[in-house]
Scaffold this active site. Structure first.
Site, PDB file in Angstrom:
ATOM      1  N   ASP A  17       0.880  -1.164   0.000  1.00  0.00           N
ATOM      2  CA  ASP A  17       0.000   0.000   0.000  1.00  0.00           C
ATOM      3  C   ASP A  17       0.926   1.225   0.000  1.00  0.00           C
ATOM      4  O   ASP A  17       2.110   1.108   0.318  1.00  0.00           O
ATOM      5  CB  ASP A  17      -0.863  -0.069   1.269  1.00  0.00           C
ATOM      6  CG  ASP A  17      -1.647   1.195   1.514  1.00  0.00           C
ATOM      7  OD1 ASP A  17      -2.206   1.745   0.541  1.00  0.00           O
ATOM      8  OD2 ASP A  17      -1.709   1.640   2.688  1.00  0.00           O
ATOM      9  N   ASP A  19       0.023   5.128   0.966  1.00  0.00           N
ATOM     10  CA  ASP A  19      -0.136   6.097   2.065  1.00  0.00           C
ATOM     11  C   ASP A  19      -0.151   5.386   3.417  1.00  0.00           C
ATOM     12  O   ASP A  19      -0.959   4.488   3.647  1.00  0.00           O
ATOM     13  CB  ASP A  19      -1.425   6.907   1.876  1.00  0.00           C
ATOM     14  CG  ASP A  19      -1.416   7.718   0.589  1.00  0.00           C
ATOM     15  OD1 ASP A  19      -0.343   8.224   0.216  1.00  0.00           O
ATOM     16  OD2 ASP A  19      -2.475   7.832  -0.053  1.00  0.00           O
TER      17      ASP A  19
HETATM   18 MG    MG Z   1      -2.776   3.187   3.622  1.00  0.00          MG
END
Ligand code: MG
Length: 196
Positions: A17, A19
């Site tokens: 992932d 962020d």
């Molecule tokens: Mg995230």
């Protein structure tokens, strides 16, 4: 089960992932440009270590800020080019970055926890095996995404109790990407020491 039991080598793929894993999340906002993009501490070193272990490294990111009109596809693509080149400058590697610009309400097949981005990446890199893949994320949707295609999941959090609800979808927990990479690295060192 410990990470060591997985015997991770370059036949494995790593899904990340973005962020909250690679860069700092912004509270109540989206990272809209490179100026707002800030690597989390130790990520560049971690990426170097992980690049030496995993055969493929793929970033999968929901970016509904695009769907909301807060940034354009082009800005996000430019930001990702810069992110990849910074990782490469640090001795690491990202093989591909996928992001989904759709709004949550659109129920896109490409938006995590749906699995569209995983299937796209496997189409591009047929050597990817989901059973030999690890998904690292900081939200429950990342864990569900990974589990739906049979990956091992790593949840990044210093605060486990608040995610008890999704506990069944989580295989391992680490405070951050640096700690995850360090654990894999120390496995290698143990094996080398044992041989010599
Ligand atoms: Mg995230």
């Amino acid at each position: 089960m410990s990470l060591k039991d997985l015997k991770i080598d370059n036949s494995w793929s790593l899904f990340l992932d973005r962020d909250g894993v690679i860069n700092n999340r912004l509270v109540d906002d989206y990272v809209r440009n490179w100026e707002q993009f800030e690597f989390k501490p130790g990520v560049e070193e971690a990426m170097k270590v992980l690049s030496g272990i995993f055969g493929r490294i793929i970033v999968v990111s929901n970016q509904q800020g695009v769907g909301k009109g807060l940034m354009t596809l082009n800005t996000v693509e430019k930001l990702h080019e810069k992110m990849v080149s910074e990782v490469e400058a640090g001795g690491g590697r990202i093989d591909a970055v996928y992001f989904c610009p759709a709004l949550e309400s659109e129920k896109s097949f490409n938006r995590k926890p749906n699995i569209g981005m995983a299937l796209q990446s496997r189409k591009r890199f047929p050597d990817i095996r989901f059973r030999q893949s690890v998904m690292v994320g900081d939200s429950l949707s990342d864990m569900i995404f990974g589990k739906r295609v049979g990956m091992k999941t790593v949840f990044l959090s210093s605060n486990l109790p608040h995610i008890r609800r999704g506990y069944k979808t989580i295989n391992f927990v680490f405070p951050d990407l640096r700690a995850f990479a360090k654990e894999l690295m120390s496995d290698d060192r143990c094996q080398i020491n044992r041989i010599s």
